[in-house]
Design an enzyme around this catalytic site. Structure first.
Site, PDB file in Angstrom:
ATOM      1  N   TYR A 121       9.107  -0.152 -14.813  1.00 19.70           N
ATOM      2  CA  TYR A 121       9.041  -1.618 -14.775  1.00 19.70           C
ATOM      3  C   TYR A 121      10.095  -2.189 -13.827  1.00 19.70           C
ATOM      4  CZ  TYR A 121       6.218  -0.878 -18.981  1.00 19.70           C
ATOM      5  OH  TYR A 121       5.271  -0.455 -19.871  1.00 19.70           O
TER       6      TYR A 121
ATOM      7  N   HIS B 287       4.412   8.273 -20.057  1.00 18.39           N
ATOM      8  CA  HIS B 287       3.870   6.987 -19.585  1.00 18.39           C
ATOM      9  C   HIS B 287       2.515   7.164 -18.873  1.00 18.39           C
ATOM     10  CE1 HIS B 287       5.152   2.832 -17.778  1.00 18.39           C
ATOM     11  NE2 HIS B 287       3.912   2.822 -18.225  1.00 18.39           N
TER      12      HIS B 287
END
Ligand code: NAD
Length: 321
Positions: free
Chosen positions: A56, A119
């Site tokens: 992110y 992820h």
């Protein structure tokens, strides 16, 4: 605040979780001081579950969350991820995972996380994730760097295929259970329940489509879906309601989900999202929204590498609204 146990772990997570991706300027440029205020106000309000990733904002979200949590680390259940880095680089090799976690811990200013998640598993091979990546995470668990191990992703099929082959403590899926798409509870919810795996539902606002605000240009949904989100906002307004609150309350009413993660970066958003915890009969407005969404309901997009990708387009679900 209400809390639920995450699967068979001893983590009692708040039903409303803090998605920290906006702190990395993923949706828009945010004020870091305001972001820190939102984190502190969230903790003061009883919200204890925070989710982030090195992906992110090119590590910015981890850095900012780590700074905001100085002196408050013990009050929260902290989840981060591994295997997805940079702008869109995937590397699920054990070496990268081990090095990546040490870098995440430095940014988060802590020596352990409570949950470490692979992820977006659909961007790897199920074989590598089962035989190399998840064993590396279990080694990190033994070394005390994470308390529990989970997987995340968009493809429900790949999440289930992975967890079927290797035990995981939690599964996070995103954009698969909210006012726009409701297929998570057809397959993943019963799978998680049967196997005692903690279920985390992310993106209750469909990554901004249901936020009434600007939709980021990278959003993978079709323009018709964005337009359906705008129609939903108009309906809410006519009822004297705000779409984000209605959309979040819809997700929070699913009892099989341990925590619903909403991305936040301001105190104002936090306060509004906390209001979604208050009971309200939204039956009529949700029925109207579902009708207005029309053919954009349950529209899923392709995600992941070819061998694990689900077909895109509309999926059939039993409408529960
Ligand atoms: P989301 O559906 O939570 O929407 C976030 C957007 O809505 C942001 O633009 C935010 O500013 C806005 N918003 C939030 N509350 C608002 C309010 N009250 N009023 C108006 N706007 C509001 O999408 P998300 O952030 O992608 O998902 C939540 C979290 O879940 C992420 O931050 C991340 O931690 C996690 N997540 C994980 C994965 C994964 O592991 N693959 C994928 C998606 C999300």
């Amino acid at each position: 605040m209400r809390y639920r146990r995450l699967g068979q772990t001893d983590l009692e997570v708040s039903v409303l979780g803090f998605g920290a991706s906006p702190l990395g300027n993923v949706f828009s440029v945010v004020d870091p001081v305001e972001g820190t205020r939102a984190v502190h106000r969230a903790i003061d309000s009883g919200l204890n579950f925070f989710d982030v990733s090195p992906y992110y904002g090119l590590t910015l979200a981890e850095q900012r969350l780590g700074t905001a949590l100085v002196g408050r680390r013990k009050e929260v259940i902290l989840a981060t991820k591994c295997g997805r880095y940079g702008t869109d680089d995937f590397d699920f090799s054990a070496r990268t995972i081990v090095d990546g976690v040490d870098a995440s811990l430095r940014r988060l200013k802590t020596d352990y996380v409570d949950l470490l998640q692979v992820h977006d598993v659909e961007f790897g091979s199920v074989d590598q994730i089962v035989t190399e990546t998840l064993p590396a995470l279990r080694d990190l668990q033994k070394a005390g760097k994470t308390r529990y191990v989970g997987i995340t992703g968009y493809s429900l099929e790949t999440l289930i295929a992975t967890a079927d082959l290797a035990p995981v403590d939690s599964i996070l899926s995103y954009c698969r259970y909210n006012l726009m798409v409701r297929d998570m509870d057809q397959c993943l919810t019963p799978f998680a329940k049967e196997n005692g795996i903690g279920l985390i539902n992310a993106s209750p606002l469909h990554m901004g489509v249901l936020s009434s605000g600007e939709i980021p240009t990278w959003h993978p949904a079709a323009p018709e879906v964005w337009a359906a989100g705008r129609r939903a906002a108009v309906i809410c307004k006519a009822h004297g309601l705000r779409l984000p609150e209605v959309a979040l309350r819809f997700c929070l009413s699913e009892p099989s989900v341990a925590s619903t993660l909403v991305g936040m970066s301001t105190v104002e958003q936090l306060e509004e999202n906390l209001r979604a915890l208050e009971p309200s009969d939204d039956t009529n407005v949700i029925r109207e929204i579902t009708t207005a969404i029309g053919s954009s309901l349950n529209y899923v997009w392709p995600s992941g590498i070819i061998n694990s990708v689900e077909p895109s387009g509309r999926v059939e679900t039993h409408d529960r609204s």
